[in-house]
Design a protein around this motif. Structure first.
Motif, PDB file in Angstrom:
ATOM      1  N   GLY A 287       0.766  -1.236   0.000  1.00 36.10           N
ATOM      2  CA  GLY A 287       0.000   0.000   0.000  1.00 36.10           C
ATOM      3  C   GLY A 287       0.797   1.285   0.000  1.00 36.10           C
ATOM      4  N   ALA A 288       2.110   1.218  -0.098  1.00 34.87           N
ATOM      5  CA  ALA A 288       2.904   2.451  -0.113  1.00 34.87           C
ATOM      6  C   ALA A 288       2.626   3.245  -1.387  1.00 34.87           C
ATOM      7  N   PRO A 289       2.460   4.578  -1.286  1.00 32.41           N
ATOM      8  CA  PRO A 289       2.171   5.419  -2.462  1.00 32.41           C
ATOM      9  C   PRO A 289       3.432   5.709  -3.268  1.00 32.41           C
ATOM     10  N   VAL A 290       3.952   4.672  -3.872  1.00 31.39           N
ATOM     11  CA  VAL A 290       5.252   4.748  -4.545  1.00 31.39           C
ATOM     12  C   VAL A 290       5.099   4.237  -5.970  1.00 31.39           C
ATOM     13  N   GLU A 291       5.802   4.876  -6.899  1.00 34.36           N
ATOM     14  CA  GLU A 291       5.758   4.456  -8.299  1.00 34.36           C
ATOM     15  C   GLU A 291       7.181   4.299  -8.827  1.00 34.36           C
ATOM     16  N   ILE A 292       7.343   3.376  -9.770  1.00 32.84           N
ATOM     17  CA  ILE A 292       8.635   3.127 -10.397  1.00 32.84           C
ATOM     18  C   ILE A 292       8.763   3.943 -11.681  1.00 32.84           C
ATOM     19  N   VAL A 293       9.944   4.493 -11.910  1.00 39.25           N
ATOM     20  CA  VAL A 293      10.299   5.060 -13.210  1.00 39.25           C
ATOM     21  C   VAL A 293      11.190   4.037 -13.906  1.00 39.25           C
ATOM     22  N   TRP A 294      10.740   3.553 -15.049  1.00 37.30           N
ATOM     23  CA  TRP A 294      11.483   2.529 -15.801  1.00 37.30           C
ATOM     24  C   TRP A 294      12.377   3.119 -16.890  1.00 37.30           C
ATOM     25  N   GLN A 295      12.067   4.342 -17.331  1.00 36.65           N
ATOM     26  CA  GLN A 295      12.759   4.898 -18.476  1.00 36.65           C
ATOM     27  C   GLN A 295      14.267   5.013 -18.233  1.00 36.65           C
ATOM     28  N   ASP A 296      15.042   4.387 -19.106  1.00 36.51           N
ATOM     29  CA  ASP A 296      16.509   4.463 -19.083  1.00 36.51           C
ATOM     30  C   ASP A 296      17.112   3.925 -17.785  1.00 36.51           C
ATOM     31  N   GLN A 297      16.470   2.902 -17.243  1.00 40.17           N
ATOM     32  CA  GLN A 297      17.025   2.229 -16.077  1.00 40.17           C
ATOM     33  C   GLN A 297      17.756   0.961 -16.522  1.00 40.17           C
ATOM     34  N   LEU A 298      18.323   0.222 -15.575  1.00 42.71           N
ATOM     35  CA  LEU A 298      19.230  -0.881 -15.902  1.00 42.71           C
ATOM     36  C   LEU A 298      18.548  -2.241 -15.774  1.00 42.71           C
ATOM     37  N   LEU A 299      18.699  -3.054 -16.800  1.00 41.65           N
ATOM     38  CA  LEU A 299      18.235  -4.432 -16.760  1.00 41.65           C
ATOM     39  C   LEU A 299      19.418  -5.320 -16.400  1.00 41.65           C
TER      40      LEU A 299
END
Length: 392
Positions: A287-299
């Motif tokens: 339930g934490a109000p947190v979002e991921i940014v995926w753009q230009d991140q590392l796989l």
């Protein structure tokens, strides 16, 4: 706390969750040798426990395999134990046995030094092992320790070339991302690494990787400084450190444990943090109000590699090919928040699951592949400069 215990905890904290979980179990088993009770050792390392497997999940069925993967005898497989190996057992060890006729004999505790010793002496206890790619490459540079992967057994049409290497095949993809609190910026949404560095447009404390035994977020720092994603490697270490120096006043914690940035975000102690995607998925589910940014991140990935001269090396090739098929990959991604290396696996997973997996069709194109070979060759240099950076 003794210096030895402090050193062990720092080293465990720097490991990816599934590896840290294995190290934690070893630490607890050996608690008495550190002057600790089992209860105390477990409490001290609770934050390193791997997230639980997904519950009440219907796994995609595997009803058949190509004839070329069938056989007899055994294959000896070494993985990390715990929740990960339980997921692997359900996802593909048992189906492989049932459908191919080859029995899987499990071992726990991948150890690159042990691999070297086994191959050197010819006393090989297991055929195929999960490892970090950098470890495989480092050992390969010292001699002929790994079999070449025979991709004639594999579904290569659906496995990206970036996941296929001469002497190992990538597995267990996870992402090194940044996440933010959705209640921090009055509706503004960070989009990329430049926004992570933009302390005027997105004010508030940050947490970045680089504590304990972990290396700094150099790739992110370079992209925040204007380097194009496709030109990050080979990295200009000094430019990356200069970029990190600009944001240093806003970094309240250089995290050295995968659990730390997730906890800092959940507790509203930071507004943005780099992190591993599985740790963020866990607090989102809570339930934490947190979002991921995926753009230009590392796989990033672990991998499977077959020991040179392994007694069951053909069965190991068949095993490794089987577990990279679409259905086995989708089964594992149903149980734990790691991605898949077979693109067809996406067709077997529901949309709500794909939204949190780094190799889903909507997310993977946004990521850049972590260059394990670069890090293997340059880690010592980075560590020396990073230590000076932290002290300066």
């Amino acid at each position: 706390m003794t210096p030895t215990i402090r050193h062990l905890l720092a080293r465990m904290a720097a490991e990816p969750p599934h590896i840290a979980d294995m190290s934690r179990r070893r630490f607890i088993r050996n608690a008495a040798s550190f002057g600790l009770s089992v209860t105390a050792a477990a409490a001290m390392t609770r934050h390193l426990a791997a997230p639980a497997l997904a519950q009440n999940v219907v796994l995609p069925e595997i009803t058949s395999v190509p004839d070329k993967l069938k056989g007899s005898g055994v294959v000896r497989v070494c993985s990390y134990g715990g929740a990960l190996q339980e997921a692997q057992r359900r996802a593909y060890f048992k189906p492989f046995e049932e459908l191919t006729g080859i029995k899987v004999i499990e071992a726990e505790g991948p150890d690159i030094a042990k691999v070297k010793a086994m191959v050197d002496t010819g006393n090989i206890e297991y055929d195929v092992t999960e490892q970090e790619g950098a470890s495989v490459l480092s050992l390969a540079a010292k001699g002929d320790y790994w079999e070449k992967i025979d991709y004639s057994f594999f579904d290569v049409d659906n496995i990206d070339a970036a996941f296929r290497h001469e002497r190992h095949v990538d597995m267990l993809p996870y992402a090194q991302i940044f996440a933010y609190r959705k209640d921090a910026f009055r509706g503004k949404v960070p989009q990329n690494n430049k926004d992570l560095w933009d302390t005027s447009g997105f004010p508030g404390p940050r947490s970045l990787m680089g504590g304990g035994a972990l290396s700094p977020d150099l790739e992110v720092a370079l992209m925040a400084d204007g380097v194009a994603p496709g030109q990050v490697y080979p990295m200009d270490v000094d430019r990356g450190l200069a970029s990190l120096r600009r944001i240093k006043p806003q970094v309240v914690k250089w995290w050295g444990s995968g659990a730390q940035p997730a906890q800092l975000l959940a507790d509203d102690e930071v507004v943005m943090a780099t992190a591993w995607n599985g740790r963020i998925a866990a607090i989102q589910a809570a339930g934490a109000p947190v979002e991921i940014v995926w753009q230009d991140q590392l796989l990033r990935n672990d991998c499977w590699a077959i020991l040179k001269g392994a007694p069951n090396r053909e069965n190991a090739q068949k095993f490794t090919a089987f577990i990279t098929m679409a259905a086995p990959q989708a089964r594992l991604s149903s149980l734990i928040t790691y991605g898949f290396v077979n693109n067809k696996a996406a067709e077997l997973l529901p949309p709500e699951r794909l939204r949190i997996l780094p190799t889903s069709p909507d997310i993977k194109p946004k990521l850049i592949n972590y260059n394990a070979a670069w890090w293997s060759a340059n880690l010592d240099t980075v560590k020396t400069k990073w230590t000076s950076f932290l002290l300066g």
